[in-house]
Design a protein around this motif. Structure first.
Motif, PDB file in Angstrom:
ATOM      1  N   THR A 604      39.925  32.028  36.485  1.00  0.00           N
ATOM      2  CA  THR A 604      40.875  31.443  37.430  1.00  0.00           C
ATOM      3  C   THR A 604      40.965  32.271  38.709  1.00  0.00           C
ATOM      4  O   THR A 604      41.323  31.739  39.754  1.00  0.00           O
ATOM      5  N   ASN A 605      40.657  33.578  38.618  1.00  0.00           N
ATOM      6  CA  ASN A 605      40.727  34.404  39.814  1.00  0.00           C
ATOM      7  C   ASN A 605      39.800  33.865  40.900  1.00  0.00           C
ATOM      8  O   ASN A 605      40.207  33.697  42.056  1.00  0.00           O
ATOM      9  N   ALA A 606      38.569  33.595  40.534  1.00  0.00           N
ATOM     10  CA  ALA A 606      37.598  33.108  41.517  1.00  0.00           C
ATOM     11  C   ALA A 606      37.987  31.725  42.029  1.00  0.00           C
ATOM     12  O   ALA A 606      37.899  31.443  43.231  1.00  0.00           O
ATOM     13  N   ALA A 607      38.432  30.856  41.125  1.00  0.00           N
ATOM     14  CA  ALA A 607      38.834  29.516  41.547  1.00  0.00           C
ATOM     15  C   ALA A 607      40.027  29.583  42.499  1.00  0.00           C
ATOM     16  O   ALA A 607      40.084  28.860  43.497  1.00  0.00           O
ATOM     17  N   SER A 608      40.988  30.459  42.206  1.00  0.00           N
ATOM     18  CA  SER A 608      42.161  30.594  43.072  1.00  0.00           C
ATOM     19  C   SER A 608      41.780  31.132  44.437  1.00  0.00           C
ATOM     20  O   SER A 608      42.348  30.717  45.452  1.00  0.00           O
ATOM     21  N   ALA A 609      40.836  32.063  44.457  1.00  0.00           N
ATOM     22  CA  ALA A 609      40.404  32.624  45.739  1.00  0.00           C
ATOM     23  C   ALA A 609      39.809  31.542  46.640  1.00  0.00           C
ATOM     24  O   ALA A 609      40.084  31.488  47.845  1.00  0.00           O
ATOM     25  N   VAL A 610      39.003  30.669  46.068  1.00  0.00           N
ATOM     26  CA  VAL A 610      38.415  29.584  46.852  1.00  0.00           C
ATOM     27  C   VAL A 610      39.508  28.646  47.352  1.00  0.00           C
ATOM     28  O   VAL A 610      39.492  28.200  48.505  1.00  0.00           O
ATOM     29  N   MET A 611      40.479  28.348  46.494  1.00  0.00           N
ATOM     30  CA  MET A 611      41.579  27.469  46.914  1.00  0.00           C
ATOM     31  C   MET A 611      42.408  28.102  48.025  1.00  0.00           C
ATOM     32  O   MET A 611      43.030  27.393  48.822  1.00  0.00           O
ATOM     33  N   ALA A 612      42.427  29.430  48.075  1.00  0.00           N
ATOM     34  CA  ALA A 612      43.157  30.131  49.130  1.00  0.00           C
ATOM     35  C   ALA A 612      42.314  30.299  50.395  1.00  0.00           C
ATOM     36  O   ALA A 612      42.721  31.012  51.315  1.00  0.00           O
ATOM     37  N   GLY A 613      41.154  29.673  50.432  1.00  0.00           N
ATOM     38  CA  GLY A 613      40.309  29.704  51.616  1.00  0.00           C
ATOM     39  C   GLY A 613      39.479  30.958  51.747  1.00  0.00           C
ATOM     40  O   GLY A 613      39.048  31.306  52.859  1.00  0.00           O
ATOM     41  N   MET A 614      39.221  31.628  50.631  1.00  0.00           N
ATOM     42  CA  MET A 614      38.459  32.883  50.675  1.00  0.00           C
ATOM     43  C   MET A 614      37.063  32.697  50.102  1.00  0.00           C
ATOM     44  O   MET A 614      36.804  31.772  49.329  1.00  0.00           O
ATOM     45  N   ARG A 615      36.181  33.599  50.500  1.00  0.00           N
ATOM     46  CA  ARG A 615      34.822  33.630  49.960  1.00  0.00           C
ATOM     47  C   ARG A 615      34.760  34.668  48.861  1.00  0.00           C
ATOM     48  O   ARG A 615      35.177  35.811  49.046  1.00  0.00           O
ATOM     49  N   VAL A 616      34.213  34.301  47.711  1.00  0.00           N
ATOM     50  CA  VAL A 616      34.165  35.201  46.563  1.00  0.00           C
ATOM     51  C   VAL A 616      32.891  36.028  46.619  1.00  0.00           C
ATOM     52  O   VAL A 616      31.789  35.494  46.785  1.00  0.00           O
ATOM     53  N   VAL A 617      33.064  37.335  46.481  1.00  0.00           N
ATOM     54  CA  VAL A 617      31.942  38.259  46.339  1.00  0.00           C
ATOM     55  C   VAL A 617      32.144  39.020  45.039  1.00  0.00           C
ATOM     56  O   VAL A 617      33.176  39.664  44.843  1.00  0.00           O
ATOM     57  N   VAL A 618      31.190  38.913  44.132  1.00  0.00           N
ATOM     58  CA  VAL A 618      31.328  39.496  42.799  1.00  0.00           C
ATOM     59  C   VAL A 618      30.914  40.959  42.809  1.00  0.00           C
ATOM     60  O   VAL A 618      29.885  41.333  43.390  1.00  0.00           O
ATOM     61  N   VAL A 619      31.742  41.774  42.169  1.00  0.00           N
ATOM     62  CA  VAL A 619      31.449  43.198  41.994  1.00  0.00           C
ATOM     63  C   VAL A 619      31.003  43.411  40.554  1.00  0.00           C
ATOM     64  O   VAL A 619      31.656  42.928  39.615  1.00  0.00           O
ATOM     65  N   LYS A 620      29.929  44.139  40.372  1.00  0.00           N
ATOM     66  CA  LYS A 620      29.382  44.360  39.031  1.00  0.00           C
ATOM     67  C   LYS A 620      30.289  45.273  38.202  1.00  0.00           C
ATOM     68  O   LYS A 620      31.088  46.043  38.752  1.00  0.00           O
ATOM     69  N   CYS A 621      30.136  45.170  36.893  1.00  0.00           N
ATOM     70  CA  CYS A 621      30.791  46.099  35.971  1.00  0.00           C
ATOM     71  C   CYS A 621      29.715  46.946  35.300  1.00  0.00           C
ATOM     72  O   CYS A 621      28.568  46.508  35.117  1.00  0.00           O
ATOM     73  N   ASP A 622      30.078  48.190  34.933  1.00  0.00           N
ATOM     74  CA  ASP A 622      29.111  49.067  34.277  1.00  0.00           C
ATOM     75  C   ASP A 622      29.070  48.781  32.780  1.00  0.00           C
ATOM     76  O   ASP A 622      29.737  47.881  32.275  1.00  0.00           O
ATOM     77  N   GLU A 623      28.282  49.593  32.049  1.00  0.00           N
ATOM     78  CA  GLU A 623      28.110  49.342  30.624  1.00  0.00           C
ATOM     79  C   GLU A 623      29.398  49.543  29.835  1.00  0.00           C
ATOM     80  O   GLU A 623      29.544  49.017  28.729  1.00  0.00           O
ATOM     81  N   GLY A 624      30.349  50.267  30.398  1.00  0.00           N
ATOM     82  CA  GLY A 624      31.619  50.471  29.724  1.00  0.00           C
ATOM     83  C   GLY A 624      32.644  49.409  30.058  1.00  0.00           C
ATOM     84  O   GLY A 624      33.799  49.487  29.605  1.00  0.00           O
ATOM     85  N   GLY A 625      32.255  48.403  30.845  1.00  0.00           N
ATOM     86  CA  GLY A 625      33.174  47.332  31.214  1.00  0.00           C
ATOM     87  C   GLY A 625      34.028  47.651  32.423  1.00  0.00           C
ATOM     88  O   GLY A 625      34.894  46.856  32.795  1.00  0.00           O
ATOM     89  N   ASN A 626      33.801  48.796  33.066  1.00  0.00           N
ATOM     90  CA  ASN A 626      34.584  49.195  34.228  1.00  0.00           C
ATOM     91  C   ASN A 626      33.968  48.650  35.513  1.00  0.00           C
ATOM     92  O   ASN A 626      32.767  48.357  35.569  1.00  0.00           O
ATOM     93  N   VAL A 627      34.789  48.534  36.547  1.00  0.00           N
ATOM     94  CA  VAL A 627      34.258  48.182  37.859  1.00  0.00           C
ATOM     95  C   VAL A 627      33.243  49.243  38.274  1.00  0.00           C
ATOM     96  O   VAL A 627      33.532  50.446  38.242  1.00  0.00           O
ATOM     97  N   ALA A 628      32.051  48.806  38.624  1.00  0.00           N
ATOM     98  CA  ALA A 628      30.995  49.736  39.027  1.00  0.00           C
ATOM     99  C   ALA A 628      31.295  50.233  40.444  1.00  0.00           C
ATOM    100  O   ALA A 628      31.176  49.477  41.409  1.00  0.00           O
ATOM    101  N   LEU A 629      31.671  51.508  40.562  1.00  0.00           N
ATOM    102  CA  LEU A 629      32.126  52.027  41.852  1.00  0.00           C
ATOM    103  C   LEU A 629      31.031  52.000  42.900  1.00  0.00           C
ATOM    104  O   LEU A 629      31.309  51.754  44.087  1.00  0.00           O
ATOM    105  N   ASP A 630      29.782  52.249  42.494  1.00  0.00           N
ATOM    106  CA  ASP A 630      28.716  52.229  43.495  1.00  0.00           C
ATOM    107  C   ASP A 630      28.547  50.824  44.076  1.00  0.00           C
ATOM    108  O   ASP A 630      28.379  50.646  45.286  1.00  0.00           O
ATOM    109  N   ASP A 631      28.643  49.813  43.221  1.00  0.00           N
ATOM    110  CA  ASP A 631      28.531  48.443  43.724  1.00  0.00           C
ATOM    111  C   ASP A 631      29.761  48.063  44.544  1.00  0.00           C
ATOM    112  O   ASP A 631      29.650  47.357  45.558  1.00  0.00           O
ATOM    113  N   LEU A 632      30.962  48.545  44.123  1.00  0.00           N
ATOM    114  CA  LEU A 632      32.176  48.285  44.894  1.00  0.00           C
ATOM    115  C   LEU A 632      32.035  48.832  46.305  1.00  0.00           C
ATOM    116  O   LEU A 632      32.304  48.127  47.293  1.00  0.00           O
ATOM    117  N   HIS A 633      31.616  50.089  46.423  1.00  0.00           N
ATOM    118  CA  HIS A 633      31.487  50.694  47.754  1.00  0.00           C
ATOM    119  C   HIS A 633      30.410  49.982  48.582  1.00  0.00           C
ATOM    120  O   HIS A 633      30.567  49.820  49.806  1.00  0.00           O
TER     121      HIS A 633
END
Length: 959
Positions: A604-633
């Motif tokens: 629903t996060n991605a769907a809500s973002a589109v409804m709010a007029g935003m473009r979704v850019v996906v950030v990868k997660c690492d093998e531990g399920g955490n937000v991958a900081l290198d991809d975030l930066h």
């Protein structure tokens, strides 16, 4: 006989007398045993290890001490007494109704119905699915359109969803223009405007009584009857719209459609509205089931939940969610809607109202309401008062130059609320509850003597009267007596697994205790019978309760301000993103339109973002399920100048406390973006951490999860948002209630009612009041302890996919079956279906990772129930091992054939290479209270290929 007198003795204090001790399942001794199994000597040691120090709050919750259940109910009675319940004849989409007692007690007040979960596991949801199919059938019949969903959140959001559907149907790439009838409900107009702005759609509001205005429109919204009460022929307007290639949406009153020609027969492509007046109280605005029905050409684009008919493996008819089931999680930013929560409990009530009354009963109710309106119109005319419209259903609009306020005040003195429409007009709406004495009071308020109405002519033109049949299915004719209705409700309830039968260990869904003391106040007349647009001084108790709840939620989350208007978590997401959008626009940074979303996020996060007029850019997660900081930066570097926000769920959807959340927040803020923390998992934070303190700017909170509003089979929900001070000016507001939000700067209404589903807010108020600050923290600790205990017991049998520091999880854990599936062919779905034979609802299946089961035990389950679930999972693992060892056939075994019905077991010719006892009673304890599923495993694909979404004929159920 000599009287005996006894000295007063102090009542002994029960060891679990405090409400928190009743809410939290395990006793102190049980918690010690659970901690020992995890490997910790105390709760503090576990929490200190599991919850990162960087997010921990430095101050305890500043909330009043816990109240007992009795004291909390006494306080709620005080608040209820401050509401003034008058006879409301205001209308505007909300009408008085009578909830049949058999429905009130056996649905709304029955945990077998209100504690059920969304029917994603259809084999143990056949009862509520049948009730929802009844709802769809009633809506389709009444609107004259063949396919209806179950359900929308309210009429305003249904109209907004219809606008989006009309735009998709137009296949236009540009936003285009959407025409709205000026006689539409004012709150609907504003909700549509709110939703149109971020999509770039131009909303044109125009008087269409003389025809459509010039111009190009992709869709047209008409109100039937109009907000003013006017009834007009829609066919010419529909024809004009179709000539221009526009989709016709009609917002229609279901009760009126028992007497009026249905929209589908007048050219409508889509019908929307509310089922509130089908036995669902006002509740100061909600919750109420909205509806949407469409023509065949739009059925596969229909948003929301759609119940369909399929078959099980034996070919027996069976119900399940069709097409759109969790599609927002699958399609994410390409989803057609962000709707997750429906209004299932209210749709069930409305469907049972139709079953209880049948077509004749509904028509009689409509005729009575229409006659009362006609009596008022006749009396006004006889008294020299101008009645604006000659054709109407239940609402009379009178013109009284310069006297509107005087008339409304006079009616109020007589115990009746009317609607003032400017200085010169007064609206009077009749309904099921309108009595002759109300007619008299209204006429006296206008200064007109009542007299004897006698024979009164109807006000529905002959060419607009309904001639087509409706509710012809036997279900709407078979339950006329209360005995029959009672047994029908019980029969459906017995088909399902709800929280009153066993734990529902769903990850990310927090199926915890919905205490009776929390539920009791919602049916009190002082809360249930207040119209959302009654004068605000008549809702003083509600306003005070809402203010206290918003303040308490702000204190719990660390935010400056909370709005309870969003009536679902998905709507809270949208409101939060619109607040961010409004903030950037106020700073001249409208170009910021990129929303970063981790790949693990709720769909629903991605769907809500589109409804709010935003473009979704996906950030990868690492093998531990955490937000991958290198991809975030990297993504921030690429989109920094356009970065609007990041949406993260915390603890993560993978069930862990990410150590780097503060670094994520800092990086986004440094680039000028805002941080949205999805509050779906707040049950792991309350009393330990505050999102508003560790870097978040806005969160939505799921009151139907952390704060004990029941799921009700998939809804109702409440998704309020909390924001930091700089976002407070951009919270939702409402055109008819300036008190409901910031004037001037607010983003507009998110729901049709000013405070959303206000009628169920007493539940969360009571939970917080009875738990108190210490109880709330203890609940959070209990949830973390329970999840880690369960993970510790299951880890030797099923790999636990994601863990944090020292192998600990947050409030849920993910059992990974992918290796097991590869080795044995037994899938996560097989385990989910086999759990039914053990009497359990399955954990969350294949989300957020395919081939896994996400399990959340909650703090409300006692140790015996946790162990019963673990024993079932461990025994299933032994069954899987028998498949691996060759003891069970790889294709014909208890897992592949699960669930097993009673009919299957008693039938002649058992041909499976395992015994009936192994199928039905894999554990001895099951003999004490066996749950028998009503159907075997359902063929999902068949139901989508052969889409049937209304009640099938009884012949299909013959053997």
């Amino acid at each position: 006989m000599t009287a005996q007198f006894f000295a007063p003795v102090a009542a002994p204090q029960h060891p679990r007398a405090a409400f928190a001790d009743r809410h939290i399942g395990p006793s102190a001794a049980d918690r010690d045993r659970m901690l020992a199994a995890i490997g910790y000597s105390g709760a503090k040691a576990l929490i200190d290890e599991a919850v990162p120090a960087a997010i921990r709050t430095a101050r305890p919750l500043d909330l009043p001490p816990a109240l007992s259940e009795t004291a909390a109910l006494d306080r709620l009675r005080e608040l209820a007494a401050r509401n003034t319940v008058l006879t409301s004849m205001i209308g505007l989409g909300y009408h008085g109704t009578i909830t049949p007692g058999v429905i009130m007690r056996n649905v709304l007040e029955n945990p077998g119905w209100y504690t059920a979960y969304t029917p994603y596991q259809p084999e143990i949801s056949q009862g509520r699915l049948e009730a929802l199919l009844n709802f769809q059938t009633a809506v389709a019949d009444l609107t004259g359109l063949p396919v209806a969903n179950a359900s929308m959140l309210d009429e305003g959001t249904a109209a907004a969803e219809a606008m989006a559907l009309a735009h998709r149907a137009s296949r236009r790439k540009e936003p285009g223009r959407f025409l709205v009838d000026a006689d539409a409900l004012p709150q609907t107009i504003e909700v549509v405007r709110t939703r149109a702005v971020p999509l770039g759609i131009e909303v044109v509001v125009a008087d269409v009584s003389g025809g459509l205005p010039d111009g190009d429109f992709f869709g047209v919204l008409l109100q039937y009857p109009g907000a003013s009460g006017a009834v007009r022929d829609l066919a010419p307007l529909s024809a004009q719209a179709h000539e221009r290639g526009a989709t016709v949406v009609v917002a229609a009153d279901l009760l009126a459609l028992t007497l009026l020609r249905p929209p589908g027969e007048s050219g409508a492509d889509i019908a929307v509205g509310s089922a509130q007046r089908f036995g669902v109280p006002y509740g100061f605005g909600g919750p109420h089931a909205g509806y949407m029905s469409v023509g065949d050409d739009l059925r596969r684009q229909l948003p929301g939940r759609l119940v369909g008919v399929s078959v099980d493996v034996d070919g027996a008819p069976a119900y399940r969610l069709a097409l759109q089931t969790r599609e927002q999680h699958i399609r994410r930013e390409k989803a057609t809607s962000n709707i997750c929560t429906a209004q299932v409990l209210l749709a069930v009530m409305a469907s049972m109202y139709a079953v209880y009354h049948g077509p004749e009963g509904l028509a009689a109710i409509a005729q009575r309401a229409h006659r009362r309106a006609a009596e008022i119109a006749d009396g006004l005319r006889r008294g020299g008062v101008e009645v604006v419209h000659g054709a109407f259903f239940d609402t009379v609009l009178a013109r009284v130059p310069g006297r509107a306020a005087e008339v409304v005040a006079a009616a109020r003195e007589r115990g009746v609320n009317l609607r003032q429409d400017g200085p010169d007009r007064v609206g009077v709406a009749c309904d099921e509850t309108t009595l002759p004495e109300h007619v008299t009071a209204v006429l006296e308020a206008f200064g007109v003597p009542a007299g004897d109405a006698g024979e009164v002519a109807g006000a529905i033109p002959a060419d607009l009267r309904r001639e087509s049949p409706y509710l012809t299915h036997p279900v709407f004719h078979a339950h006329r007596s209360e005995t029959a209705m009672l047994r029908y409700l019980r029969r459906l309830q017995d088909k399902d697994i709800a929280l009153d039968r066993s734990m529902i260990p769903l990850g990310s869904c927090t199926m915890k205790l919905n205490a009776t003391a929390e539920m009791e106040p919602i049916t009190w007349p002082e809360f249930a019978n207040v119209h959302p647009f009654a004068p605000v001084d008549q809702a003083a108790g509600y306003v005070e309760l809402i203010g206290e709840l918003e303040a308490n939620l702000a204190e719990i989350t660390g935010y400056a301000k909370v709005s309870v208007q969003p009536n679902a978590g998905s709507q809270g997401e949208l409101a939060g993103l619109l607040a961010i959008r409004g903030y950037h626009a106020s700073r001249g940074e409208e170009h910021r339109d990129v929303c970063l979303i981790p790949s693990s996020a709720h769909g629903t996060n991605a769907a809500s973002a589109v409804m709010a007029g935003m473009r979704v850019v996906v950030v990868k997660c690492d093998e531990g399920g955490n937000v991958a900081l290198d991809d975030l930066h990297a993504k921030i570097g690429r989109h920094g100048d356009r970065l609007a926000a990041i949406m993260v769920t915390y603890p993560s959807t993978h069930g862990v406390f990410e150590e780097t959340i503060t670094e994520v927040c800092e990086a986004v803020h440094a680039a000028g973006g805002q941080v949205y923390v999805d509050g779906a998992n707040l049950n792991a934070l309350v009393g330990l951490a505050r999102p508003g303190e560790f870097g978040s700017d806005v969160s939505h909170l799921n009151l139907h999860k952390t704060f004990c509003i029941p799921h009700g089979g998939g809804g109702p929900g409440v998704g309020p948002i909390g924001v930091r001070e700089h976002l407070a000016p951009f919270l939702p507001n409402h055109p008819l209630r300036p008190e409901a939000g910031p004037s001037g700067t607010g983003v507009g209404p998110i729901s049709a009612a000013p405070w959303g589903s206000a009628g169920i807010l007493p539940i969360s108020w009571a939970y917080i009041a009875m738990m108190g600050p210490d109880g709330l923290r203890a609940a959070t600790e209990g949830a973390i302890i329970a999840a880690n205990y369960l993970a510790a017991r299951l880890a030797p049998h099923y790999p636990i996919l994601y863990t944090g520091r020292n192998g600990l999880v947050a409030h849920e854990c993910i059992a990974d079956l992918r290796k097991i599936t590869k080795e044995t062919g037994v899938t996560a779905e097989d385990v989910a279906k086999r759990l039914i034979d053990y009497g359990f609802h399955a954990p969350t299946l294949s989300f957020p990772v395919a081939g896994t089961l996400m399990i959340e035990p909650t703090e409300s389950e006692d140790l015996a129930e946790l162990d019963r679930f673990c024993d079932a999972m461990i025994e299933i693992r032994r069954e899987i091992q028998r498949v691996a060892d060759g003891g069970y056939d790889r294709e014909d075994n208890p897992l592949k054939n699960a669930p097993h019905t009673a009919a299957q077991l008693i039938a002649d010719g058992w041909k499976h290479p395992y015994t009936r006892e192994e199928a039905a009673y894999p554990l001895p304890a099951l003999r004490e209270g066996k749950y028998w599923p009503p159907v075997r495993r359902i063929d999902q694909a068949y139901g989508d290929r052969n889409l049937v979404c209304s009640c099938p004929p009884p012949e299909e159920f013959e053997d």
